[in-house]
Design a protein around this motif. Structure first.
Motif, mmCIF file in Angstrom:
data_model
loop_
_atom_site.group_PDB
_atom_site.id
_atom_site.type_symbol
_atom_site.label_atom_id
_atom_site.label_comp_id
_atom_site.label_asym_id
_atom_site.label_seq_id
_atom_site.Cartn_x
_atom_site.Cartn_y
_atom_site.Cartn_z
ATOM 1 N N PHE A 37 0.800 -1.219 0.000
ATOM 2 C CA PHE A 37 0.000 0.000 0.000
ATOM 3 C C PHE A 37 0.838 1.277 0.000
ATOM 4 C CE2 PHE A 37 -2.763 -3.180 2.161
ATOM 5 C CZ PHE A 37 -3.764 -3.223 1.203
ATOM 6 N N GLY A 38 2.130 1.172 0.357
ATOM 7 C CA GLY A 38 2.969 2.361 0.425
ATOM 8 C C GLY A 38 3.157 3.043 -0.906
ATOM 9 N N ILE A 39 3.042 2.298 -2.001
ATOM 10 C CA ILE A 39 3.226 2.849 -3.335
ATOM 11 C C ILE A 39 2.170 3.909 -3.646
ATOM 12 C CG2 ILE A 39 1.806 1.053 -4.407
ATOM 13 C CD1 ILE A 39 5.003 2.534 -5.928
ATOM 14 N N MET A 40 1.000 3.790 -3.032
ATOM 15 C CA MET A 40 -0.103 4.706 -3.354
ATOM 16 C C MET A 40 0.187 6.136 -2.919
ATOM 17 S SD MET A 40 -3.254 2.188 -2.317
ATOM 18 C CE MET A 40 -3.383 0.545 -3.054
ATOM 19 N N GLY A 41 1.022 6.291 -1.899
ATOM 20 C CA GLY A 41 1.327 7.622 -1.409
ATOM 21 C C GLY A 41 2.525 8.273 -2.063
ATOM 22 N N VAL A 42 3.185 7.579 -3.009
ATOM 23 C CA VAL A 42 4.416 8.123 -3.608
ATOM 24 C C VAL A 42 4.342 8.184 -5.132
ATOM 25 C CG1 VAL A 42 5.730 7.192 -1.664
ATOM 26 C CG2 VAL A 42 5.621 5.889 -3.800
ATOM 27 N N LEU A 43 3.160 7.948 -5.712
ATOM 28 C CA LEU A 43 3.057 7.846 -7.169
ATOM 29 C C LEU A 43 3.523 9.118 -7.871
ATOM 30 C CD1 LEU A 43 -0.308 5.943 -7.818
ATOM 31 C CD2 LEU A 43 2.025 5.077 -7.957
ATOM 32 N N THR A 44 3.136 10.269 -7.345
ATOM 33 C CA THR A 44 3.509 11.534 -7.996
ATOM 34 C C THR A 44 5.019 11.721 -7.998
ATOM 35 O OG1 THR A 44 1.428 12.521 -7.257
ATOM 36 C CG2 THR A 44 3.153 14.021 -8.000
ATOM 37 N N GLU A 45 5.652 11.486 -6.846
ATOM 38 C CA GLU A 45 7.101 11.645 -6.727
ATOM 39 C C GLU A 45 7.838 10.620 -7.582
ATOM 40 O OE1 GLU A 45 5.168 13.298 -3.100
ATOM 41 O OE2 GLU A 45 4.986 11.456 -4.259
ATOM 42 N N LEU A 46 7.332 9.400 -7.617
ATOM 43 C CA LEU A 46 7.937 8.348 -8.429
ATOM 44 C C LEU A 46 7.896 8.724 -9.912
ATOM 45 C CD1 LEU A 46 8.994 5.450 -8.960
ATOM 46 C CD2 LEU A 46 6.617 4.670 -8.854
ATOM 47 N N ALA A 47 6.736 9.161 -10.380
ATOM 48 C CA ALA A 47 6.584 9.521 -11.792
ATOM 49 C C ALA A 47 7.520 10.664 -12.175
ATOM 50 C CB ALA A 47 5.132 9.907 -12.066
ATOM 51 N N THR A 48 7.610 11.680 -11.324
ATOM 52 C CA THR A 48 8.469 12.835 -11.612
ATOM 53 C C THR A 48 9.940 12.454 -11.627
ATOM 54 O OG1 THR A 48 6.853 14.320 -10.576
ATOM 55 C CG2 THR A 48 9.096 15.151 -10.848
ATOM 56 N N ASP A 49 10.354 11.638 -10.655
ATOM 57 C CA ASP A 49 11.763 11.275 -10.520
ATOM 58 C C ASP A 49 12.241 10.396 -11.674
ATOM 59 O OD1 ASP A 49 14.309 11.034 -9.139
ATOM 60 O OD2 ASP A 49 13.689 9.005 -8.606
ATOM 61 N N VAL A 50 11.408 9.448 -12.053
ATOM 62 C CA VAL A 50 11.819 8.469 -13.065
ATOM 63 C C VAL A 50 11.510 8.970 -14.477
ATOM 64 C CG1 VAL A 50 11.564 6.064 -13.807
ATOM 65 C CG2 VAL A 50 11.472 6.622 -11.387
ATOM 66 N N GLY A 51 10.596 9.937 -14.605
ATOM 67 C CA GLY A 51 10.251 10.461 -15.918
ATOM 68 C C GLY A 51 9.202 9.656 -16.637
ATOM 69 N N ILE A 52 8.225 9.149 -15.871
ATOM 70 C CA ILE A 52 7.111 8.417 -16.466
ATOM 71 C C ILE A 52 5.821 9.109 -16.055
ATOM 72 C CG2 ILE A 52 8.316 6.197 -16.540
ATOM 73 C CD1 ILE A 52 6.934 5.407 -13.968
ATOM 74 N N SER A 53 4.720 8.744 -16.709
ATOM 75 C CA SER A 53 3.437 9.349 -16.375
ATOM 76 C C SER A 53 2.913 8.759 -15.064
ATOM 77 C CB SER A 53 2.424 9.104 -17.490
ATOM 78 O OG SER A 53 2.124 7.715 -17.585
ATOM 79 N N ILE A 54 1.978 9.475 -14.450
ATOM 80 C CA ILE A 54 1.385 8.966 -13.215
ATOM 81 C C ILE A 54 0.614 7.665 -13.460
ATOM 82 C CG2 ILE A 54 -0.352 9.455 -11.441
ATOM 83 C CD1 ILE A 54 0.562 12.334 -11.440
ATOM 84 N N PRO A 55 -0.155 7.539 -14.571
ATOM 85 C CA PRO A 55 -0.783 6.227 -14.837
ATOM 86 C C PRO A 55 0.236 5.099 -14.971
ATOM 87 C CG PRO A 55 -1.836 7.921 -16.150
ATOM 88 C CD PRO A 55 -0.641 8.568 -15.517
ATOM 89 N N ALA A 56 1.392 5.382 -15.607
ATOM 90 C CA ALA A 56 2.434 4.359 -15.726
ATOM 91 C C ALA A 56 2.999 4.005 -14.354
ATOM 92 C CB ALA A 56 3.553 4.846 -16.647
#
Length: 387
Positions: free
Chosen positions: A20-39
Motif C-alpha cells: 500500500f505504500g506505493i499509493m502515497g508516492v506515485l507523484t514523486e515516483l513519476a516525476t523522478d523516473v520520468g514516467i506518467s502517473i498512470p504508468a
C-alpha cells in the motif's frame, strides 16, 4: 507463542508497507523516473501480479523444506524486491522490483497461518492469525503515513529503502523467535490440488474476493467522495486515512476477540452483513460528515475483521493442500481489489456522483455474504450425507 505472533506480524507489517505504500508516492515516483502517473500506477498492478504468480508456486514446492526456512526465503525475497525497486531508474527494472516484492506475499500468509495452527492452543487459532494480520493493519495506520512523509520530504526511494531494511529485522526475528517446524503433510504434489474438487473452498475463495471487492469499490475513491460530496478539505484527508486505518486495526482485534465465542463462519457472515449496511448508509448519507466518517470507519473495520476468519476457513477446507489454500486466499484478496476498483469506476464512467460507487460496493459485499451462506448450506449437506 507471543514471540511467534510478533515475528509474523512484523512480516505482514513489511508486506503492508510494500503493497500500500506505493499509493502515497506515485507523484514523486513519476516525476523522478520520468514516467506518467498512470504508468507509475502500474506498479500497484505488478505487485498484485507477483502475488498471483508467486503464491501457488511457493505453496506447491515449499513442502520440501521446513516452514521456518520457507519464511526466511520469503522475507529475503521482500528485501531483494524492495531494494531492487529502490535502486532502479528504468520502467522495466521498477516493474521487476515490484513483481519480486509481491511474489512472497500470499505464501507468507499461508506459511504463517500453518505455523500458528501448530503452536496455538485449541480455540486460539483464529485469534493468533488475527495477531499475525495485525501487522498489515498497523502498516495502514502508521507505516504508510510515515512512508508518505519520507517521500514528500526527501525521496520516494527512502520509503522503499526503509521497507527493505525493516525486512532485514524481520529475518532476525524469525531466526530467533520462530521454531523450526515442518509441515507433516506427506501428500504428493498432485494430491495437494484434491481439495479443489469440493465446492466448499471455492465458496470461501468467492467470499474473499467479493468481500474485498466490495470495500475497495468504495475505498478506492474515498478521497474524492470525502472532498467533493462530504465536503472535507484536502488537508483533512491524512486524518481521515488515519481514522479508517484505525478501523482496520480495531476490526482485526475485535475479530480475534470474538473467536472465543463464535465460529469463524458466523463472524464472517455477520461482518459482511454489517459492511453491506455501512456501504448503503455511505451512499445515502455521504453528504453528512459525521455519518460519512462513521460508516467509513465501520467498512474498513469490517474489511480486516474478515481476514482471520476467512483464512481459518480456508485451512479447514484445504486438507492436504493447506498452504496452497491459504495462499489462494491472498490471490482472491488481490483479485478483489482489482475487481472492486473497476466496478466502482463504472459508476463514475456512467456519470454518477462519487457516492454512487457505494452501490456496486454494497452489491459485491452482499455477494460475499451469499457465498458464505452457500458454503454453510454445502457443509450442512455434506454432514447429512456422512450420517
Amino acid at each position: 507463542m507471543k514471540k511467534v505472533i510478533i515475528s509474523l506480524a512484523l512480516g505482514t507489517f513489511g508486506l503492508g508497507m510494500a503493497e500500500f505504500g506505493i499509493m502515497g508516492v506515485l507523484t514523486e515516483l513519476a516525476t523522478d523516473v520520468g514516467i506518467s502517473i498512470p504508468a507509475a500506477g502500474h506498479m500497484i498492478s505488478y505487485y498484485a501480479l507477483g502475488v498471483v504468480i508467486g503464491a501457488p508456486i511457493v505453496a506447491i514446492f515449499s513442502s520440501r523444506f521446513s516452514l521456518k526456512h520457507v519464511l526466511l526465503f520469503l522475507v529475503m525475497l521482500c528485501v531483494i524486491g524492495n531494494a531492487l525497486f529502490t535502486l532502479s531508474s528504468s520502467y522495466l527494472m521498477l516493474a521487476l522490483g515490484r513483481l519480486v516484492s509481491g511474489f512472497p506475499h500470499g505464501a507468507f500468509f499461508g506459511v504463517g497461518a500453518i505455523i500458528l495452527t501448530k503452536v496455538a492452543r485449541p480455540g486460539k487459532v483464529t485469534a493468533a492469525v488475527a495477531g499475525m494480520i495485525s501487522g498489515m493493519t498497523i502498516a495502514n495506520l502508521i507505516g504508510i503515513p510515515v512512508g508518505t512523509y519520507l517521500s514528500h520530504e526527501f525521496s520516494w526511494r527512502y520509503t522503499f529503502l526503509l521497507i527493505a531494511v525493516f525486512n532485514l529485522a524481520v529475518i532476525v526475528s524469525i531466526i530467533f523467535w520462530v521454531p523450526d517446524l515442518r509441515d507433516e503433510a506427506t501428500t504428493r504434489l498432485s494430491e495437494q490440488f484434491h481439495f479443489l474438487k469440493s465446492s466448499a473452498p471455492w465458496c470461501i475463495f468467492a467470499a474473499t474476493m467479493f468481500g474485498n471487492a466490495g470495500v475497495f469499490a468504495w475505498f478506492s475513491y474515498i478521497k474524492p467522495q470525502m472532498m467533493y460530496v462530504t465536503g472535507f478539505s484536502e488537508n483533512a484527508m491524512p486524518f481521515i486515512m488515519m481514522l479508517v486505518g484505525l478501523g482496520m486495526v480495531l476490526g482485526n482485534i475485535l475479530s480475534g476477540k470474538l473467536s472465543r465465542w463464535f465460529t469463524p463462519l458466523r463472524i464472517a457472515i455477520i461482518t459482511d452483513f454489517m459492511i453491506v449496511l455501512a456501504l448503503i448508509m455511505i451512499f445515502l448519507l455521504a453528504w453528512n460528515k459525521a455519518a460519512a466518517l462513521t460508516f467509513a470507519f465501520i467498512s474498513c473495520a469490517g474489511l480486516f475483521a474478515l481476514s482471520a476468519p476467512l483464512q481459518i476457513l480456508l485451512l479447514q477446507n484445504a486438507k492436504g493442500g493447506e498452504m496452497l489454500g491459504a495462499a489462494g486466499g491472498q490471490i482472491a484478496f488481490n483479485l478483489g481489489s482489482a475487481v472492486g476498483a473497476f466496478c466502482g469506476g463504472l459508476m463514475l464512467t456512467a456519470g454518477f456522483d462519487w457516492n454512487y460507487v457505494a452501490l456496486p460496493a454494497a452489491l459485491l459485499s452482499l455477494s460475499a455474504m451469499s457465498s458464505l451462506l452457500l458454503y454453510r448450506q454445502v457443509m450442512s449437506r455434506t454432514a447429512e450425507g456422512a450420517r
